[in-house]
Design a protein around this motif. Structure first.
Motif, short mmCIF file in Angstrom:
data_model
loop_
_atom_site.label_atom_id
_atom_site.label_comp_id
_atom_site.label_asym_id
_atom_site.label_seq_id
_atom_site.Cartn_x
_atom_site.Cartn_y
_atom_site.Cartn_z
N LYS A 1 28.79 34.71 43.91
CA LYS A 1 30.11 33.84 43.73
C LYS A 1 31.00 34.00 45.05
O LYS A 1 31.61 32.97 45.36
CB LYS A 1 30.59 34.76 42.66
CG LYS A 1 31.86 34.09 41.94
CD LYS A 1 32.41 34.84 40.69
CE LYS A 1 33.58 34.10 40.01
NZ LYS A 1 32.68 32.87 39.16
N ASP A 2 30.72 35.03 45.73
CA ASP A 2 31.43 35.18 47.04
C ASP A 2 31.18 34.04 48.16
O ASP A 2 31.98 33.55 48.73
CB ASP A 2 31.14 36.58 47.66
CG ASP A 2 31.89 37.55 46.88
OD1 ASP A 2 33.01 37.36 46.17
OD2 ASP A 2 31.70 38.85 47.03
N LEU B 1 30.30 31.16 47.23
CA LEU B 1 31.08 29.84 46.68
C LEU B 1 32.28 29.88 47.02
O LEU B 1 32.82 28.97 47.53
CB LEU B 1 30.79 29.76 45.16
CG LEU B 1 29.61 29.71 44.51
CD1 LEU B 1 29.79 29.52 43.08
CD2 LEU B 1 28.70 28.55 45.19
N ARG B 2 33.07 31.25 46.84
CA ARG B 2 34.37 31.50 47.37
C ARG B 2 34.64 30.91 48.91
O ARG B 2 35.59 30.30 49.20
CB ARG B 2 34.98 32.61 47.11
CG ARG B 2 34.96 33.01 45.55
CD ARG B 2 36.29 33.96 45.61
NE ARG B 2 36.20 34.15 44.05
CZ ARG B 2 35.73 35.35 43.21
NH1 ARG B 2 35.17 36.50 44.37
NH2 ARG B 2 35.69 35.63 42.17
N PHE C 1 34.52 27.47 50.04
CA PHE C 1 35.56 26.43 49.35
C PHE C 1 36.22 25.29 50.49
O PHE C 1 36.29 25.82 51.68
CB PHE C 1 36.84 27.36 49.00
CG PHE C 1 37.99 26.55 48.50
CD1 PHE C 1 37.97 26.23 46.97
CD2 PHE C 1 39.14 26.34 49.27
CE1 PHE C 1 39.04 25.65 46.66
CE2 PHE C 1 40.06 25.61 48.60
CZ PHE C 1 40.15 25.38 47.14
N SER D 1 36.80 24.46 37.91
CA SER D 1 37.20 25.48 38.76
C SER D 1 37.53 26.53 37.97
O SER D 1 38.14 26.58 36.94
CB SER D 1 38.25 24.84 39.56
OG SER D 1 38.87 25.99 40.39
N SER D 2 37.48 27.85 38.75
CA SER D 2 37.95 29.09 38.04
C SER D 2 39.34 29.12 38.55
O SER D 2 39.86 28.31 39.23
CB SER D 2 37.24 30.19 38.65
OG SER D 2 37.57 30.33 40.10
N ASN E 1 39.87 32.46 46.95
CA ASN E 1 39.66 31.02 46.61
C ASN E 1 38.95 30.86 45.14
O ASN E 1 38.05 31.63 44.87
CB ASN E 1 38.50 30.76 47.57
CG ASN E 1 39.35 30.24 48.95
OD1 ASN E 1 40.40 30.02 48.92
ND2 ASN E 1 38.56 30.31 49.93
N THR F 1 36.27 29.14 42.65
CA THR F 1 35.09 28.77 42.89
C THR F 1 35.08 27.24 42.14
O THR F 1 35.37 27.19 41.11
CB THR F 1 33.89 29.57 42.13
OG1 THR F 1 34.25 29.84 40.86
CG2 THR F 1 33.77 30.65 42.65
N GLU G 1 29.08 27.66 36.95
CA GLU G 1 28.19 27.47 38.16
C GLU G 1 26.76 26.50 37.73
O GLU G 1 26.40 25.81 38.88
CB GLU G 1 27.93 28.66 38.82
CG GLU G 1 29.29 29.49 39.47
CD GLU G 1 29.62 30.43 38.35
OE1 GLU G 1 29.54 29.93 37.24
OE2 GLU G 1 30.01 31.48 38.83
N TYR H 1 21.00 31.88 42.05
CA TYR H 1 22.26 32.11 41.85
C TYR H 1 22.34 33.51 41.26
O TYR H 1 21.99 33.39 40.02
CB TYR H 1 23.05 31.14 41.29
CG TYR H 1 24.59 31.48 41.29
CD1 TYR H 1 25.38 31.36 42.33
CD2 TYR H 1 25.10 31.71 39.97
CE1 TYR H 1 26.94 31.88 42.10
CE2 TYR H 1 26.45 32.10 39.91
CZ TYR H 1 27.23 32.14 41.00
OH TYR H 1 28.56 32.62 41.05
#
Lengths: 142, 431
Positions: free
Chosen positions: B62-63, B65-66, B69, B86-87, B93, B95, B236, B295
């Motif tokens: 997840k990091d 993905l952030r 960004f 989006s989160s 940031n 995701t 995701e 993932y």
């Protein structure tokens, strides 16, 4: 037998006011009020003229409400009457959860509201001792 | 019985072949993104067509993905993407996940397949009580339900009286709902003196978006007089519909024609065999706009060994136990929020109307479990409430091995964020 509403509430400023506000909007009149509190929460006990209307108004505002039967004894407004009433209960080994008094007519009589586990039994005992109790329909006349 | 029997009951050997073919395609697509292009160059990967080679790929987190960004993982020109989810991005940031038209169609088909598996049919009336918007819960099920052919009511969450009115007027048979909200809805029906199964025609509820225990499911089924099916997904990968329970209700079939499944040890990254609990790692096999390779979902589960009685060959995962990062360490003791829920579910009237709060007090962690007081558990006296409080604390201690503070609170005290109920409030870092 009369019905008393118990309202669960957190101990925070403005909480009781929210209850009285809801009752005001519903046009409910109160005959008696008592509070038992313990640290961060408490139980507000109400004796409304119309329990069902009051319950609906409070549940509608998101309060948790429980209805309990209570015994209302009518005694003379003079020294010793309450003592005499309590003697009747203790002789019959009846325990009181909670009680409070309302003075009805100055120097004439007063009403004592009892929250007792077995309310019908207590009512019978009190009546047998010759003390008047108040039926549900008469509460609004208090 | 089946939405697409040839794929749902595909032989394992054919499924392996299909996965190898799709994996090669997915890797090829992924190479179009800035992030994967760099990673492949570093690892010397030009193509990948067998499963053994998969272990050469690093995990995606997840990091990652952030950090990438907003478009670092995008594999198609931006004008080919037709939607993004989006989160909220409250912790950095957000995701962002992109979808092409193909991705949306494939997702809707997976959801239709999943819903069909639970017994939904054209002619059913589907009331979608999940949040619409950036959150994938609402829109994800919406398009799948329409594709299946159900009359779909996009009502969204909340406003219980209106939910009940719609359920009565349109004779709703299927609902998609948060488990916590399902229990509230059941209480509201009881308050309105409406009997599930008589006044309300609900037959099936799809529950998801919050990890929950088997106890919660049973309670929902009992109170609403329905069958409740667990739905799993994450934005995701697409959203809800990644894995779903069939009518056997014994684990969730994960759709292996779309997702490659690995279970790893979250500490070492080692791949674990079926049956062992670990972190679920997924590789998208069908997605165009933003395929993700290995993932790390952070969700803890295990693959259930053996075939399912329903005849589908896609393997099953156990209900999600919680996220690896949900684990709380309280004065050095490990504790999962799910353990607390399990205990509370066993206490009549309590259910899952709770929130867990952590604070620092004199340098020590203080765990407070706040429990909402509802009518079913309120007898009207202070004594009963005190007894209840002590009872809850004692039962929790038996499970988590230390005594938490239990606080009784009024209904409506539990915060709701992004359509999901926030169960854990950790104030230790901010205070």
């Amino acid at each position: 037998m009369a019905e008393q509403l118990s309202v669960f509430m957190e101990n925070k400023p403005g909480k009781i006011e929210a209850v009285t506000g809801a009752l005001l909007s519903a046009g409910v009149n109160l005959r008696g009020v008592s509070i038992a509190s313990r640290g961060d929460f408490g139980v507000l006990k109400l004796l409304p003229d119309n329990p069902e209307k009051a319950r609906k108004a409070l549940v509608g505002q998101g309060f948790t409400v429980s209805t309990r039967k209570v015994v209302i004894a009518i005694i003379d407004d003079k020294p010793g009457s309450l003592h005499n009433l309590l003697l009747v209960l203790s002789k019959n080994k009846i325990n009181i959860n909670d009680c409070y008094g309302i003075s009805i007519e100055r120097e004439k009589n007063a009403a004592i509201v009892f929250d007792i586990e077995d309310a019908p039994e207590a009512q019978a005992v009190i009546e047998k001792a010759g003390i008047r109790t108040l039926p549900d329909k008469d509460i609004h006349q208090l | 019985m089946f939405w697409k029997k040839e794929i749902e009951c595909i032989s394992r050997s054919d499924l392996d072949k299909l996965q190898a073919k799709q994996l090669a395609l997915s890797v090829k697509r992924a190479a179009n993104s800035v992030v994967y292009r760099e990673r492949f160059a570093k690892a010397g990967i030009t193509s990948l067509d067998n499963m053994e080679q998969l272990a050469m790929l690093p995990f995606t987190t997840k990091d990652d993905l952030r950090a990438a960004f907003p478009t670092g993982f995008l594999c198609v020109p931006l004008d080919k993407a037709v939607r993004l989810h989006s989160s909220s991005g409250t912790t950095g940031n957000p995701t962002v996940v992109y979808h092409t038209m193909h991705d949306l169609e494939a997702w809707a088909d997976l959801v239709a397949r999943s819903l069909y598996m639970t017994g939904c049919r054209p002619g059913d009336v589907f009331q979608n009580m999940m949040g619409y918007g950036l959150f994938t819960g609402g829109l994800g099920l919406h398009y799948g339900a329409e594709k299946l052919g159900m009359l779909t009511i996009p009502i969204g969450p909340g406003n219980t009286q209106r939910q009940i009115w719609f359920m009565q007027q349109f004779r709703t048979t299927v609902a998609h709902i948060l488990p916590s909200y399902a229990l509230r809805l059941a209480l509201a029906l009881a308050d309105a003196k409406l009997m599930p199964g008589v006044d309300i025609k609900l037959r099936t509820v799809i529950i998801g978006a919050e990890p929950h225990t088997e106890g919660v499911r049973k309670k929902i089924e009992e109170m609403l007089c329905v069958k409740a099916f667990n739905c799993y997904g994450l934005s995701e990968m697409c959203g809800p519909g990644v894995a779903f329970e069939c009518q056997e209700q014994d684990g969730l079939h994960i759709w292996e024609d779309h997702f490659l499944v690995e279970i790893i040890d979250p500490q070492t990254g080692e791949v674990l065999p079926d049956g062992q609990e670990g972190e679920l790692v997924l590789t998208s096999l069908e997605r165009e706009a933003m395929p993700l390779l290995r993932y790390r979902t952070r969700d803890l589960t295990a693959v259930i060994p053996g075939r399912c009685g329903c005849g589908r060959t896609h393997r099953r995962i156990r209900r999600i136990k919680g996220r690896d990062d949900d684990m709380l360490i309280i004065n050095g003791v490990n504790c999962f929020p799910m353990q607390i829920e399990m205990v509370l579910m066993k206490i009549p009237g309590v259910g899952n109307n709770y929130v867990i709060e952590l604070r620092k007090e004199n340098h020590m962690d203080k765990l407070t479990v706040k429990v909402e007081v509802h009518e079913t558990m309120f007898k009207g006296t202070l004594e009963d409430l005190e007894k209840l409080e002590q009872h809850i604390a004692a039962l929790l201690k038996a499970e988590i091995l230390f005594t938490p503070y239990v606080r009784l609170v009024e209904p409506g005290s539990i915060p709701v964020a992004e359509g999901k109920v926030k169960r854990v409030i950790d104030l230790r870092k901010t205070e």
